[in-house]
Design an enzyme around this catalytic site. Structure first.
Site, mmCIF file in Angstrom:
data_model
loop_
_atom_site.group_PDB
_atom_site.id
_atom_site.type_symbol
_atom_site.label_atom_id
_atom_site.label_comp_id
_atom_site.label_asym_id
_atom_site.label_seq_id
_atom_site.Cartn_x
_atom_site.Cartn_y
_atom_site.Cartn_z
ATOM 1 N N LYS A 4 9.342 -6.240 61.136
ATOM 2 C CA LYS A 4 10.232 -6.538 60.010
ATOM 3 C C LYS A 4 10.789 -7.950 60.155
ATOM 4 O O LYS A 4 11.238 -8.347 61.227
ATOM 5 C CB LYS A 4 11.364 -5.508 59.973
ATOM 6 N N CYS A 43 11.588 -2.366 53.635
ATOM 7 C CA CYS A 43 12.948 -2.111 53.168
ATOM 8 C C CYS A 43 13.674 -3.365 52.690
ATOM 9 O O CYS A 43 13.431 -3.865 51.604
ATOM 10 C CB CYS A 43 13.741 -1.397 54.277
ATOM 11 N N GLU A 77 10.716 4.181 56.986
ATOM 12 C CA GLU A 77 11.029 3.243 58.057
ATOM 13 C C GLU A 77 11.493 4.000 59.312
ATOM 14 O O GLU A 77 12.293 4.930 59.222
ATOM 15 C CB GLU A 77 12.134 2.305 57.561
ATOM 16 N N SER A 94 43.573 24.395 49.076
ATOM 17 C CA SER A 94 44.941 24.306 48.574
ATOM 18 C C SER A 94 45.080 24.657 47.110
ATOM 19 O O SER A 94 46.190 24.820 46.614
ATOM 20 C CB SER A 94 45.464 22.878 48.771
#
Length: 731
Positions: free
Chosen positions: A113, A174, A44, A356
């Site tokens: 779309k 999508c 896309e 750390s």
């Protein structure tokens, strides 16, 4: 037999880098033709990159997309192959997210779309209009320069499919796959056999199965060939698109691409017999009945054959076992690939991590180590782009290139243990051992002199010298002393990142990596502008529980055995003095466990619970071990600290998004940062519910007493400029 060869692509695009994107698209089409494919599907918005965001509002972005499309069509790339190419298109006054279907140097159809992604990390409705004409194809007048170049004035635009001489093909973009009534349902009844889904789907832990089940379901009951293409990589923001381009036939996966990779272009090939689709549909009586009463969808005629007849030299793709990664592997590979894209595209020469010896920073170090392993593996497999990037970043000369992950890490990765008088030998030793296993250039620095100088300056200004709580000081003194250490480390980290390359005669700069996890962000258990303030954070949307599982996995699978000891150690900030009868522990400081925080986060974000709804849910979840009054206190305690620390989320380091309950304000969690931290109405309703459940008044504790601006030992009440919150490890 109607034999059809198709390809679908994983492409590592970069938002607004049209040269990069065009190169990848052309390479994918060329590889598809070389494989003998007659359909090529790309992701896309592949020309622009999916993550352009407000750049989609600029006319330049759309114009450049047309220019790139013209470049593709003027050559012979599309000869004999149907190419579905994603780009934005302006029609009249509207801007659409489109799939442009091209073949033989012409545009056959433009498919806008119809259902836009507009939640979580997605804001498509901000930039695009959804196509609302369900069964309409109309003529679209091409831009004049495109029209002149292609000798084509108009093209069908809208919802429909392409009818070839031997099959029918359609696009489904999508989000459209996931809506209640997806387009492929009606398209199948209209005879469409091949569905092309171009997507921009990002990685979340444990979510690949949801996606694949949707693809399988699209053809399981109605037959067909479902092609899926996705971006793969970081195109310039917080998301990592996790590829996994696939081809599914009649509900079975026959081709699957990688989910995580450093490749810029990956082409997935499948060879299919479309007669298997026709036979499958013909055997389903209900399909026949529904097709006879279908709603007609318009189509575009394309006078070409796509299929071959019976050919023994063309073997068919067989169903395969779907490849899944464990969550621990996903944490290693997803953020590792994301970091590589950031490193190679940012112009930086490496990373610097305040290490750390605790779980969070050690997880980040292990992810960088995994990235170095992936780079060396990519070079060994012949990836010239990875090799070129690694040579440039590592500043190799005389034809040399990385062949050992530890040697490469030494060139591009600094780790710094910034200890104080409150630091333990155990964390110092763990940091050094892990750095040696990964191969980083490791420094051990004491910050005591800087902290002492700041305290002396304060004493000179005010005449008072603050003390830790264990030495008789107040909450304010205790918090102030911890925050001095935390913020000193942030300043030192950025200074070292900018100057250490110069010290070692290297060009460029290093990116500072953050290491706060999603649960600490949710609780606000970090100091504003301490080491949580970095350039990027690969674990900022990963829970503490998942990180601990990752550490156990990485100790065996990445070769960093010291991580087992890191995971076993209790989390501590080491910002207060260690005494024989006192040791600072994160979960004690927070007043809640990391496990509880994950539960709060999911209820708050995913299930959209306010305080009262959360209380009700947790009464069911925890009712066997806690009374309603105890659940109420936990819920109110969480919402108090969530609200008074909300302001920290406005400056949270950009983080890899792998979890669906991230509290990050900038992109994902759009809530205010100034709260009435007493939640008077909501907490009163909880009290009433508790009373009705057990008949007892609940005790009033601090969690219901603090008002806006009052502040406390942990934080200001959600206001900009308020005191920073809990101290947190940033050594």
């Amino acid at each position: 037999m109607r034999l059809l060869k198709v390809t679908t692509c994983n492409l590592n695009q970069w938002a607004m880098d049209f040269d990069c994107n065009l190169k990848n698209i052309k390479e994918s089409i060329a590889k598809s033709k070389e494989a003998g494919a007659v359909i090529r599907l790309g992701p896309e918005l592949e020309i622009t990159g999916y993550g352009c965001e407000d750049h989609f509002l600029e006319l330049d972005t759309v114009h450049h997309a047309w220019e790139c499309l013209k470049d593709i069509l003027l050559g012979d790339l599309t000869d004999g192959i149907l190419c579905s190419i994603g780009m934005p298109v302006i029609r009249g006054s509207e801007r659409y997210n489109c799939q442009v279907l091209c073949m033989n140097r012409k545009i056959i159809m433009i498919r806008p779309k119809m259902w836009l992604a507009n939640d979580g990390n997605y804001r498509e409705l901000r930039w695009f209009t959804a196509w609302k004409e369900r069964n309409l194809l109309e003529d679209f007048l091409l831009p004049s320069d495109i029209s002149e170049a292609l000798l084509q004035k108009t093209v069908p635009f809208g919802y429909g499919y392409i009818q070839f001489l031997d099959t029918a093909v359609a696009a489904e973009v999508c989000e459209e796959l996931f809506v209640p009534v997806p387009p492929h349902a009606d398209l199948a009844l209209n005879g469409v056999e091949v569905f092309m889904n171009a997507s921009g789907s990002h990685h979340q832990l444990r979510k690949l199965d949801v996606r694949l089940r949707a693809f399988i379901g699209a053809t399981y009951n109605r037959g067909g060939v479902y092609m899926y293409s996705n971006h793969q990589g970081c195109d310039g923001s917080r998301l990592y698109y996790d590829g996994c381009s696939s081809v599914i036939v009649n509900g079975e996966v026959v081709a699957q691409g990688s989910q995580f990779s450093l490749k810029d272009v990956e082409v997935v090939v499948a060879q299919i017999d479309l007669d298997a689709v026709a036979s499958f549909r013909g055997s389903i009586s209900s399909f026949q009945e529904q097709a006879s009463a279908k709603t007609n969808i318009p189509s575009v005629a394309a006078p070409y054959n796509l299929c071959q007849s019976f050919n023994l030299r063309m073997s068919l793709s067989s169903p395969l076992k779907i490849r899944y990664h464990s969550p621990e592997e996903e944490i290693a590979l997803g953020p590792g690939c994301w970091l590589w894209d950031y490193l190679r595209r940012s112009g930086a020469s490496g990373f610097l991590l305040p290490l750390s010896g605790g779980a969070d920073s050690s997880s980040v170090a292990a992810i960088v180590g995994c990235m170095c392993q992936l780079v060396v593996e990519g070079i060994a497999s012949g990836d010239e782009q990875v090799k070129a990037d690694a040579v440039r970043i590592g500043q190799y000369t005389d034809g040399q290139f990385p062949v050992d992950p530890k040697e490469f890490a030494k060139r591009i990765f600094y780790t710094v243990y910034m200890g104080s008088e409150n630091s333990s030998k155990a964390t110092r030793d763990r940091a050094k051992l892990l750095a040696d296993e990964i191969g980083s250039w490791h420094l051990d620095v004491s910050i005591d002199s800087i902290v002492s100088a700041l305290i002396s300056l304060f004493e000179k200004l005010t005449g008072k010298r603050p003390r830790y709580k264990v030495d008789g000081g107040s909450n304010a003194e205790n918090l102030g002393l911890q925050n001095i250490q935390a913020r000193t480390r942030m300043v030192l980290a950025f200074m070292l990142a900018s100057l250490l390359p110069w010290v070692h005669n290297k060009s460029g700069f290093y990116l500072v990596l953050g290491s706060s996890n999603v649960d600490e962000g949710l609780r606000g258990y970090l100091t504003k502008y301490d080491c949580s303030s970095a350039d990027i954070n690969p674990i900022g949307s990963i829970s503490k529980q998942d990180l601990r599982s990752f550490l156990r996995w990485a100790s065996n699978h990445l070769g960093y055995s010291s991580l087992a000891e890191v995971e076993a150690a209790p989390p501590t900030a080491e910002l207060e003095p260690i005494r024989s009868d006192y040791s600072q522990l994160d979960e004690v400081d927070m007043g809640m466990t990391y496990e509880e925080l994950s539960v709060y986060g999911r209820l708050r974000k995913i299930f959209r619970c306010g305080p009262v709804s959360m209380f009700k849910n947790l009464c069911y979840k925890w009712g066997t071990k806690l009374t309603p009054a105890e659940v109420a206190e936990k819920v109110k305690y969480f919402f108090k600290y969530y609200s008074i620390n909300r302001h920290k989320m406005t400056v949270l380091t950009p983080s890899y998004h792998a979890e669906s309950y991230s509290p990050e304000d900038n992109r994902f969690d759009l809530r205010q940062f100034l709260y009435n931290a007493r939640w008077p109405y909501q907490f009163r309703k909880i009290d009433e519910l508790v009373k009705s459940l057990d008949g007892d008044e609940i005790p009033r504790k601090e969690s219901g007493q603090q008002g806006v601006g009052e502040g406390n030992g942990d934080a200001g009440a959600g206001v900009v400029g308020a005191r920073s919150g809990d101290p947190k490890a940033g050594i």
